[in-house]
Scaffold this motif. Structure first.
Motif, PDB file in Angstrom:
ATOM      1  N   SER A   1      14.325  21.676 -24.555  1.00 45.83           N
ATOM      2  CA  SER A   1      13.352  21.878 -23.478  1.00 45.83           C
ATOM      3  C   SER A   1      12.098  21.048 -23.692  1.00 45.83           C
TER       4      SER A   1
ATOM      5  N   ARG B   1      20.187  19.969 -18.656  1.00 45.37           N
ATOM      6  CA  ARG B   1      18.891  19.727 -19.292  1.00 45.37           C
ATOM      7  C   ARG B   1      18.044  18.738 -18.496  1.00 45.37           C
TER       8      ARG B   1
ATOM      9  N   ARG C   1      16.443  19.565 -14.577  1.00 42.70           N
ATOM     10  CA  ARG C   1      15.204  20.344 -14.491  1.00 42.70           C
ATOM     11  C   ARG C   1      13.999  19.412 -14.354  1.00 42.70           C
TER      12      ARG C   1
END
Length: 484
Positions: free
Chosen positions: A177, A114, A117
């Motif tokens: 996200s 996670r 990114r």
């Protein structure tokens, strides 16, 4: 999607001659925002209830390589753990300690997935910014050590330590996200947080440089009971996620205990001595450019002939409504301002202006309905308040800060609004998404949208035109290009 990374890069200073200072939350507080209520546009619906720790130790890893403890560490002082609830009793005060934040149930591999990114985005933006940095640790990957992880399946607060142990990467997310903040800080600076009394955010990590520490209690200014920090590896600890209100805290004391409950570390952070700052002559007040009425109103870009985006609307709220609403946030600003930390002459000027009242000039206001961004100027014309609100009261999301007049009689150059240059009647801001946009001009100030919130700081071209539509000003400027 905008993130706090851009704001961090906009505020970060050249650090070629000193330790890297790019912790995003630290910079948000010191360089731009004095008060924040959450992260606008990245609000998570996930809520975690911090459970009491039942038995065992709060550390989530058994591997704890740490340096030797300092000489003279106290011995024989203990804490009491309630056998039924697992809650800690502070023997010094008798108060029940606020439990540590929960360990994240996510696997280390998932946390890495996670966060990497957004580290990639971070690295890319660092290169784009062309800022000098002492950070030579490269991108976060499997070679970085995950030293602390807190949260639930959705919310995450994680710290990674670089292979050479020189840098700490902080990753905070409100969803799988949904990044909330991201940044890097030198290990030396993290260590300094435990030694210097200065405003921090809850998610700022601390370092306890003593081997064998399994529980850490943190005394926060204004709170009657200590908080237990989540103990990770390598001496790193965290208070976790702010959850609801992201306000500043000041650490009064840090205590570390071994597995037997014996105190082996006790640190009282020392007040920070402010660096010398130039004093502005008390007679200097802000001077705005004389207003000029356009004789030829620009509707098309003189460079391309394409239509210009219209200026943001004037807020329908009355000046009295605005001073009342922003005054509520201003009260919180002063509460946070009293939590300690360094002071300088500008701080004294800002405080001397007193609270926002109906006597403050609403120099600029934009927005629709209850959404608002405004610039207010003190009666003495030496202080401004920049106020961004999405609801009528401070119970909703907002951004807010104050600033003082500079020696040149301006409020300086910011990313949320600007001061109209002399001889300019119209301003066009080349925004990255909507294109060249006419700015709203009022009382010598201008704005290009509903600035504030989860900002997207971009360097754009700002052009100024005289009354006849002739270009007389052209400058690259950093602006908040994301409007809530």
């Amino acid at each position: 999607m905008s993130t706090d990374i851009e704001r961090m890069l906009a505020a970060a200073a050249d650090d070629s001659d000193r330790p890297l200072h790019t912790d995003v939350d630290d910079i948000l507080v010191r360089a731009r925002r004095s008060v924040r209520r959450g992260r606008i546009a990245t609000v998570s619906t996930a809520v975690v209830t911090t459970a009491a720790i039942v038995g065992g130790i709060a550390a989530w890893s058994a591997t704890r390589p740490e340096s030797a403890g300092p000489a003279g560490t106290p011995e024989g002082q203990t804490i009491t753990i309630d056998a039924k609830t697992g809650r800690i009793i502070d023997n010094e005060t008798g108060n029940t300690v606020t439990p540590a934040p929960p360990v994240s149930p996510l696997s280390d591999a998932e946390v890495l997935r996670r966060c990497t990114r957004f580290d990639t985005t971070f690295e890319h933006l660092v290169m784009q910014s062309q800022k000098k940095t002492t950070d030579k640790s490269g991108p976060v990957n499997a070679g970085w050590k995950l030293v602390v992880k807190s949260g639930d399946q959705s919310v995450l607060n994680a710290l990674f330590l670089s292979p050479d142990q020189s840098m700490v990467s902080t990753c905070t997310m409100t969803g799988p996200s949904k990044p909330e903040s991201y940044g890097r800080t030198s290990t030396a600076e993290v260590r300094a947080r435990s030694q210097n009394r200065q405003p921090l955010t809850v998610r700022d990590s601390l370092l306890v440089p003593v081997p064998g520490v399994t529980r850490v209690l943190v005394d926060i200014d204004g709170e009657s009971s200590p908080r237990e920090a989540l103990v990770g590896t390598d001496g790193f600890v965290t208070l976790g996620h702010a959850w609801r209100i992201d306000q500043l805290i000041t650490v009064n004391r840090i205590r570390g205990y071994d597995a037997n409950g014996t105190k082996v570390y006790d640190q009282t952070p020392k007040p920070v001595t402010a660096p010398a700052q130039p004093t502005v002559d008390p007679s200097v007040t802000v001077k705005t450019a004389e207003p000029i009425t356009p004789q030829v109103l620009l509707t098309k870009d003189p460079l391309t002939g394409k239509p210009l985006a219209p200026p943001p609307p004037v807020s329908p709220l009355t000046d009295e409504q605005i001073t009342t609403r922003c005054g509520g946030v201003d009260d919180i600003y002063f509460e946070d301002a009293g939590r300690g930390g360094a002071t300088n002459p500008s701080t004294s000027v800002i405080k001397a202006a007193g609270p926002v009242t109906k006597d403050w000039q609403v120099a600029l206001k934009t927005g629709t309905g209850d959404k608002l961004t405004a610039v207010l100027v003190s009666p003495g014309k030496r202080v401004y308040a920049w106020c961004h609100m999405l609801t009528p009261t401070a119970k909703g999301a907002y951004d807010y800060t104050r600033g003082a007049v500079q020696a040149d009689g301006t409020f300086g150059s910011g990313v949320d609004f600007g001061m109209v240059p002399k001889g300019v009647a119209q301003i066009v801001v080349d925004l990255p998404t909507q294109g060249p946009t006419r700015a709203l001009i009022s009382n010598g100030y201008y704005i290009w949208g509903l600035t504030g919130g989860n900002s997207d700081i971009q360097t754009v071209r700002v052009r100024g035109f005289d009354a006849q539509g002739k270009q007389v000003y052209d400058k690259q400027q950093q602006v908040d290009a994301d409007f809530d």
